[in-house]
Write a protein that holds these residues in place. Sequence first.
Motif, PDB file in Angstrom:
ATOM      1  N   LYS A   7       0.377  46.063  57.698  1.00 42.43           N
ATOM      2  CA  LYS A   7      -0.311  47.096  56.916  1.00 42.43           C
ATOM      3  C   LYS A   7       0.650  47.732  55.913  1.00 42.43           C
ATOM      4  CE  LYS A   7      -3.814  48.379  60.305  1.00 42.43           C
ATOM      5  NZ  LYS A   7      -4.309  49.430  61.200  1.00 42.43           N
ATOM      6  N   SER A   8       1.883  47.996  56.368  1.00 42.53           N
ATOM      7  CA  SER A   8       2.880  48.578  55.466  1.00 42.53           C
ATOM      8  C   SER A   8       3.195  47.625  54.323  1.00 42.53           C
ATOM      9  CB  SER A   8       4.174  48.901  56.222  1.00 42.53           C
ATOM     10  OG  SER A   8       3.960  49.926  57.145  1.00 42.53           O
ATOM     11  N   THR A   9       3.367  46.348  54.645  1.00 43.55           N
ATOM     12  CA  THR A   9       3.648  45.341  53.623  1.00 43.55           C
ATOM     13  C   THR A   9       2.505  45.269  52.627  1.00 43.55           C
ATOM     14  OG1 THR A   9       5.017  44.045  55.129  1.00 43.55           O
ATOM     15  CG2 THR A   9       4.125  42.884  53.218  1.00 43.55           C
ATOM     16  N   ASP A  10       1.271  45.234  53.132  1.00 42.55           N
ATOM     17  CA  ASP A  10       0.109  45.168  52.245  1.00 42.55           C
ATOM     18  C   ASP A  10       0.010  46.400  51.354  1.00 42.55           C
ATOM     19  OD1 ASP A  10      -0.668  42.697  53.217  1.00 42.55           O
ATOM     20  OD2 ASP A  10      -2.151  43.516  54.622  1.00 42.55           O
ATOM     21  N   SER A  11       0.293  47.556  51.933  1.00 44.46           N
ATOM     22  CA  SER A  11       0.245  48.795  51.160  1.00 44.46           C
ATOM     23  C   SER A  11       1.292  48.791  50.050  1.00 44.46           C
ATOM     24  CB  SER A  11       0.458  49.998  52.085  1.00 44.46           C
ATOM     25  OG  SER A  11       0.525  51.184  51.336  1.00 44.46           O
ATOM     26  N   VAL A  12       2.517  48.423  50.400  1.00 50.40           N
ATOM     27  CA  VAL A  12       3.597  48.369  49.403  1.00 50.40           C
ATOM     28  C   VAL A  12       3.250  47.328  48.340  1.00 50.40           C
ATOM     29  CG1 VAL A  12       6.031  47.784  49.025  1.00 50.40           C
ATOM     30  CG2 VAL A  12       5.378  49.223  50.962  1.00 50.40           C
ATOM     31  N   TYR A  13       2.772  46.176  48.768  1.00 51.33           N
ATOM     32  CA  TYR A  13       2.376  45.112  47.839  1.00 51.33           C
ATOM     33  C   TYR A  13       1.331  45.623  46.851  1.00 51.33           C
ATOM     34  CZ  TYR A  13      -0.333  41.129  46.212  1.00 51.33           C
ATOM     35  OH  TYR A  13      -1.029  40.253  45.430  1.00 51.33           O
ATOM     36  N   GLN A  14       0.275  46.252  47.344  1.00 48.41           N
ATOM     37  CA  GLN A  14      -0.791  46.747  46.469  1.00 48.41           C
ATOM     38  C   GLN A  14      -0.270  47.808  45.505  1.00 48.41           C
ATOM     39  OE1 GLN A  14      -3.780  45.663  45.931  1.00 48.41           O
ATOM     40  NE2 GLN A  14      -3.738  44.125  47.549  1.00 48.41           N
ATOM     41  N   GLN A  15       0.545  48.718  46.003  1.00 54.01           N
ATOM     42  CA  GLN A  15       1.075  49.782  45.147  1.00 54.01           C
ATOM     43  C   GLN A  15       2.008  49.226  44.067  1.00 54.01           C
ATOM     44  OE1 GLN A  15       2.163  53.596  47.193  1.00 54.01           O
ATOM     45  NE2 GLN A  15       1.664  52.391  49.024  1.00 54.01           N
ATOM     46  N   LEU A  16       2.880  48.302  44.460  1.00 55.28           N
ATOM     47  CA  LEU A  16       3.779  47.692  43.478  1.00 55.28           C
ATOM     48  C   LEU A  16       2.982  46.913  42.434  1.00 55.28           C
ATOM     49  CD1 LEU A  16       6.753  46.367  45.627  1.00 55.28           C
ATOM     50  CD2 LEU A  16       6.912  47.912  43.675  1.00 55.28           C
ATOM     51  N   ARG A  17       2.031  46.131  42.895  1.00 49.00           N
ATOM     52  CA  ARG A  17       1.211  45.323  41.991  1.00 49.00           C
ATOM     53  C   ARG A  17       0.474  46.219  40.989  1.00 49.00           C
ATOM     54  NH1 ARG A  17      -3.476  42.331  41.279  1.00 49.00           N
ATOM     55  NH2 ARG A  17      -3.076  40.124  40.934  1.00 49.00           N
ATOM     56  N   THR A  18      -0.064  47.312  41.482  1.00 51.16           N
ATOM     57  CA  THR A  18      -0.766  48.262  40.611  1.00 51.16           C
ATOM     58  C   THR A  18       0.188  48.851  39.584  1.00 51.16           C
ATOM     59  OG1 THR A  18      -2.384  48.790  42.327  1.00 51.16           O
ATOM     60  CG2 THR A  18      -2.068  50.431  40.577  1.00 51.16           C
ATOM     61  N   ARG A  34      16.491  49.720  47.367  1.00 50.70           N
ATOM     62  CA  ARG A  34      16.667  51.025  48.017  1.00 50.70           C
ATOM     63  C   ARG A  34      15.795  52.100  47.365  1.00 50.70           C
ATOM     64  NH1 ARG A  34      21.783  50.438  45.483  1.00 50.70           N
ATOM     65  NH2 ARG A  34      21.988  51.859  43.723  1.00 50.70           N
ATOM     66  N   ASP A  35      15.597  52.001  46.052  1.00 54.93           N
ATOM     67  CA  ASP A  35      14.728  52.957  45.367  1.00 54.93           C
ATOM     68  C   ASP A  35      13.270  52.770  45.793  1.00 54.93           C
ATOM     69  OD1 ASP A  35      16.967  53.899  44.037  1.00 54.93           O
ATOM     70  OD2 ASP A  35      16.547  52.771  42.189  1.00 54.93           O
ATOM     71  N   LEU A  36      12.863  51.515  45.981  1.00 54.76           N
ATOM     72  CA  LEU A  36      11.487  51.231  46.398  1.00 54.76           C
ATOM     73  C   LEU A  36      11.261  51.685  47.837  1.00 54.76           C
ATOM     74  CD1 LEU A  36      11.072  47.703  44.784  1.00 54.76           C
ATOM     75  CD2 LEU A  36      10.197  49.890  43.934  1.00 54.76           C
ATOM     76  N   VAL A  37      12.258  51.512  48.694  1.00 56.44           N
ATOM     77  CA  VAL A  37      12.171  51.989  50.077  1.00 56.44           C
ATOM     78  C   VAL A  37      11.947  53.494  50.072  1.00 56.44           C
ATOM     79  CG1 VAL A  37      13.554  52.390  52.168  1.00 56.44           C
ATOM     80  CG2 VAL A  37      13.470  50.106  51.136  1.00 56.44           C
ATOM     81  N   SER A  38      12.706  54.190  49.257  1.00 46.45           N
ATOM     82  CA  SER A  38      12.575  55.644  49.153  1.00 46.45           C
ATOM     83  C   SER A  38      11.228  56.038  48.554  1.00 46.45           C
ATOM     84  CB  SER A  38      13.715  56.189  48.300  1.00 46.45           C
ATOM     85  OG  SER A  38      13.577  57.565  48.121  1.00 46.45           O
ATOM     86  N   LEU A  39      10.813  55.332  47.509  1.00 41.81           N
ATOM     87  CA  LEU A  39       9.550  55.634  46.832  1.00 41.81           C
ATOM     88  C   LEU A  39       8.355  55.511  47.766  1.00 41.81           C
ATOM     89  CD1 LEU A  39       7.955  56.168  44.163  1.00 41.81           C
ATOM     90  CD2 LEU A  39       7.950  53.685  43.837  1.00 41.81           C
ATOM     91  N   PHE A  40       8.328  54.459  48.578  1.00 43.02           N
ATOM     92  CA  PHE A  40       7.173  54.190  49.432  1.00 43.02           C
ATOM     93  C   PHE A  40       7.328  54.735  50.849  1.00 43.02           C
ATOM     94  CE2 PHE A  40       6.971  50.707  46.238  1.00 43.02           C
ATOM     95  CZ  PHE A  40       5.849  51.178  45.577  1.00 43.02           C
ATOM     96  N   GLY A  41       8.524  55.209  51.194  1.00 42.07           N
ATOM     97  CA  GLY A  41       8.728  55.814  52.508  1.00 42.07           C
ATOM     98  C   GLY A  41       8.570  54.835  53.657  1.00 42.07           C
ATOM     99  N   VAL A  42       9.014  53.610  53.452  1.00 37.30           N
ATOM    100  CA  VAL A  42       8.943  52.585  54.492  1.00 37.30           C
ATOM    101  C   VAL A  42      10.326  51.968  54.672  1.00 37.30           C
ATOM    102  CG1 VAL A  42       6.499  52.047  54.050  1.00 37.30           C
ATOM    103  CG2 VAL A  42       8.293  50.777  52.826  1.00 37.30           C
TER     104      VAL A  42
END
Length: 153
Positions: A7-18, A34-42
Amino acid sequence: MTTLREKSTDSVYQQLRTKILSNEFRPGMQLLERDLVSLFGVSRTPVREALVRLQKENLLQIVPRHGIRVRQVSLADIEEINQVQTSLEATAAGIVAAATLRAKDLAPFDQALQRHGAGAREKRPRRLVRRRRSLLRASAEAGRQSSAHADRQ
């Protein structure tokens, strides 16, 4: 059964794709894990898995020890997107045409169609893709409204 990591992967994938398709992350932009980890909180794992999926779709280029770069959209990419979108639009239009709709059900579809028509003259492919997606969502919503209306009768 879907795991929390999936679910986390799918959420990050959808948000990045958008963010890529909406041009929030512009072509050529350098991204750091590291910036993406911080941005998405995962954790790093869902981010890495999402990045690999996006690389397979040619939206990103992963450069080991240098980060991630948003790819340029090529003319071939735009043509492929256009072919898929045209097919989806024809299907959506068929669904709407076959449905029994009231005028108020068609209002969102009509508004999206007006925005799409105005945007078709633009030379910005990502904006055109967003407008087409909006048109398809409105078409699908009109179809759902019709189904709900038919079920009540």
